[in-house]
Design an enzyme around this catalytic site. Structure first.
Site, PDB file in Angstrom:
ATOM      1  N   ASP A 118       0.850  -1.013   0.131  1.00  0.00           N
ATOM      2  CA  ASP A 118       0.018   0.000   0.000  1.00  0.00           C
ATOM      3  C   ASP A 118       0.869   1.199  -0.106  1.00  0.00           C
ATOM      4  O   ASP A 118       0.219   2.230   0.567  1.00  0.00           O
ATOM      5  CB  ASP A 118      -0.781   0.190   1.166  1.00  0.00           C
ATOM      6  CG  ASP A 118      -2.244  -0.978   0.736  1.00  0.00           C
ATOM      7  OD1 ASP A 118      -2.665  -1.021  -0.250  1.00  0.00           O
ATOM      8  OD2 ASP A 118      -2.638  -1.621   2.195  1.00  0.00           O
ATOM      9  N   ASP A 177      -7.052  -4.054  -4.592  1.00  0.00           N
ATOM     10  CA  ASP A 177      -6.541  -2.879  -4.018  1.00  0.00           C
ATOM     11  C   ASP A 177      -5.210  -2.373  -4.646  1.00  0.00           C
ATOM     12  O   ASP A 177      -4.975  -1.340  -4.942  1.00  0.00           O
ATOM     13  CB  ASP A 177      -6.337  -2.792  -2.312  1.00  0.00           C
ATOM     14  CG  ASP A 177      -7.680  -3.303  -1.765  1.00  0.00           C
ATOM     15  OD1 ASP A 177      -8.011  -4.662  -2.237  1.00  0.00           O
ATOM     16  OD2 ASP A 177      -8.030  -2.949  -0.762  1.00  0.00           O
TER      17      ASP A 177
END
Length: 659
Positions: A118, A177
């Protein structure tokens, strides 16, 4: 929240509406969102105890839950500084740049974090937006180091970025994601990083398309691979309703991600993937364009954060789309999504939420952050608005603080420049200036402003001329009326001329080749403007400020120029002016820029209004003495107004709003 459930008829209606071109979202809506975002993010920055933590989700008491900026596994820390960088983009105010930077720099510790996929969310939204808007090489260096850290998670045998270390049941997993985090690798490969980072991103996107996107365009949330053989071990929907369901936000990441990869690469496989997942979404989203948290889940719980991501993705996809029919369909769907998010059901105006959107869903299966405001939903909502119009006509409201009053104009405005703007006094009493300095000069006081146009306390416009203020002709200002100002600056000659056009009238020249302020620093560009008031924040607004090359400072230029200005087609729309009026009158919840009283008559306690001075005869040169320009005195007019009188004006204005 209970919303009507959609059956087969609802899906058919959704498909019918997607093909229409009817929508209401416009610049007035964009201005309303920006104004509210400024209020909410300013309050958030003031409420956070330090820059060591960043907001994540709203609580019932109107505060944010927060995440430490040093948290290696947390993924949301980049959204708050990213929001503030986007607010800096709107008005180029150093005050928003400073706030954004204050929450960006603490994230530098994440640049060597190899525990998470991330880093794109964390670093590109903070440092990436920072570099985009400032070109400061410091931000670029952090981004390149961050990309190198993310690249270490690439598994060449499988051809993917390994997403997660925290789930021992997985071997080499991916989640949808990660498509969002690929931008860090793609950008870095184009900006001094390693060329193979681009290949890593493309390989990951293709493997995700192959294994996470179903043949009909729906999607799994995760796929887990055998790290030795590359075979699929399992796949499902980790944050969704069931193994074979389609989790709304996970699908939104795919729509956004494939569109973004296509932007960087021009690879038509990415455009085809973006179309595939987008067309499935549009065929299944309810008619109001806000999806349930999972398309296959029972109940009616919607997820505004997924809708916000989709709105932003659709606007970009429509801009990149090569097929005209698709281009129209995708843009219309985006604007209808924004229409719904602007309704009282989802827009947080008038509630105790610290965010922008209500009814977001974080992780429903884990019973975490359900039916709340989410910082990432807010980020993509504002991003979508700025993709609709990167420079919405947001007005500049006057500030008492010099630093807060500034807007940056860049470094290229050299030579002879023409400045134009509309100025509206929002209170009957004014002690207000619009002043200019060099891009390299920090505005800390009037003394550094080489050129200044003023609405003085005597009720008319005047202009700084060397050691004092003067006006060739007195043009009165009236509360609530809008005046067009044109300033032509000859920087090499250190001279400028100013015209004012009253409502419905013709231009009147009030300054002819006036000298720059005596003692002001050298100026070789028109780089900063200060929109400053002495009395109260929001006493006046400036709208449509623009700087163009060329112009003439001679009086004979006025008639020709006036005709051109009057024929301009970029005048603010009636909807925009109505929105501003509602904000300024308090019909909408107040923004941080409209804290002054509503623009109405204000006067003495016995009901008699303050009188303005009569206009002077044309051609009369009225010069104010060169006195110290401090709050309440010296920036006023021909005479210094006592501070006690200024205080009385403020008191009567505040009192009038309580009647």
């Amino acid at each position: 929240m209970r919303l009507p459930r959609m059956g087969g008829m609802g899906v058919c209606l959704s498909l019918m509406l997607v093909g229409t071109s009817v929508h209401a979202f416009d610049d007035a809506d964009a201005v309303r969102v920006v104004g509210f975002a400024r209020t909410q993010m300013r309050k958030t920055a003031a409420a956070l105890p330090s820059t060591t933590r960043s907001p994540k989700a709203s609580r019932a008491d109107g505060t944010w839950s927060t995440v430490a900026n040093t948290d290696a596994v947390g993924w949301t820390q980049g959204f708050f500084p990213g929001l503030m960088w986007n607010l800096f983009q709107v008005g180029l105010e150093p005050s928003w740049q400073r706030r954004a930077d204050q929450w960006t720099r603490p994230l530098e510790v994440q640049k060597t974090n190899r525990q998470t996929h991330d880093l794109g969310f964390k670093m590109f939204l903070s440092f990436g937006n920072a570099y985009r808007l400032t070109r400061d090489p410091y931000y670029r260096g952090v981004l390149l180091t961050s990309a190198a850290s993310l690249a270490t998670r690439y598994n060449s045998r499988v051809g993917v970025i390994d997403c997660c270390d925290w789930n021992s049941a997985w071997d080499v997993p991916i989640v949808t994601d990660t498509m969002m985090n690929l931008e860090l690798l793609l950008w870095a490969s184009q900006n001094g990083g390693r060329a193979e980072w681009r290949s890593m991103a493309i390989n990951h996107a293709l493997r995700t398309l192959q294994d996470a996107v179903r043949p009909d365009g729906s999607s799994f949330h995760y796929v887990d691979y055998n790290g030795t053989t590359g075979a699929i071990r399992s796949r499902g929907t980790f944050q969704g309703f069931s193994t074979n369901s389609t989790w709304a936000r996970g699908h939104a990441w795919l729509m956004y991600g494939y569109t973004m990869v296509y932007r960087y690469t021009g690879d038509t496989r990415m455009l085809a993937a973006a179309r595939k997942v987008t067309d499935w979404y549009l065929a299944h989203v309810p008619s109001d364009m806000v999806p349930k948290w999972d398309f296959d889940a029972p109940g009616d719980q919607r997820d505004s954060s997924a809708a916000a991501v989709v709105a932003s993705a659709l606007l970009e996809l429509s801009a990149l789309e090569t097929d005209a029919a698709r281009k129209t369909r995708y843009r219309d769907a985006a604007l209808r999504t924004l229409d719904t998010l602007m309704t009282s059901t989802y827009f947080a105006e008038g509630t105790n939420s610290p965010g922008l959107l209500l009814h977001g869903v974080g992780n429903l299966p884990a019973k975490q952050e359900v039916d709340v405001s989410l910082i990432y939903g807010d980020y993509y909502f504002l991003e979508a608005v700025l993709r609709f119009n990167p420079n919405p006509p947001y007005p500049w409201y006057s500030k008492r603080d010099f630093f807060e009053s500034q807007h940056l104009l860049g470094t290229t405005n050299t030579g002879v420049r023409t400045v134009e703007f509309d100025i509206t006094p929002l209170a009957s009493s004014q002690d207000a200036t619009v002043g200019y300095s060099d891009s390299s000069t920090a505005v800390t006081g009037y003394s550094v402003l080489s050129m200044t146009v003023r609405m003085n306390a005597d009720g008319y416009f005047d202009v700084r001329n060397g050691g004092g203020y003067a006006a060739l002709t007195r043009v009165r200002y009236v509360q609530g009326q809008t005046y067009h100002v044109r300033l032509v600056a000859d920087l090499p000659a250190r001279r400028y001329s100013v015209w004012v056009r009253p409502p419905g009238g013709s231009e009147v020249q009030i300054a002819n080749r006036y000298a720059f302020r005596t003692g002001a620093p050298f100026i070789d560009d028109l780089g900063r403007v200060s929109v400053r008031t002495v009395l109260m924040d929001g006493d006046f607004r400036v709208l449509g400020h623009r700087v163009t090359a060329g112009g003439s400072t001679i009086a004979s230029d006025a008639p020709e120029r006036s005709a051109m200005v009057l024929s301009q087609s970029d005048a603010p729309s009636e909807a925009l002016l109505a929105t501003l009026a509602r904000m300024e009158q308090g019909a909408l919840p107040p923004t941080e820029d409209s804290t002054r009283p509503a623009p109405e008559w204000s006067g003495s306690d016995d009901g008699t209004s303050m009188s303005l001075p009569e206009d002077a005869s044309a051609g009369v040169n009225v010069t104010a003495p060169d006195v110290a320009e401090t709050a309440g005195c010296g920036s006023t007019g021909a005479e210094c107004v006592p501070a006690a009188l200024l205080a009385l004006w403020g008191w009567t204005r505040r009192r009038s709003t309580r009647r």
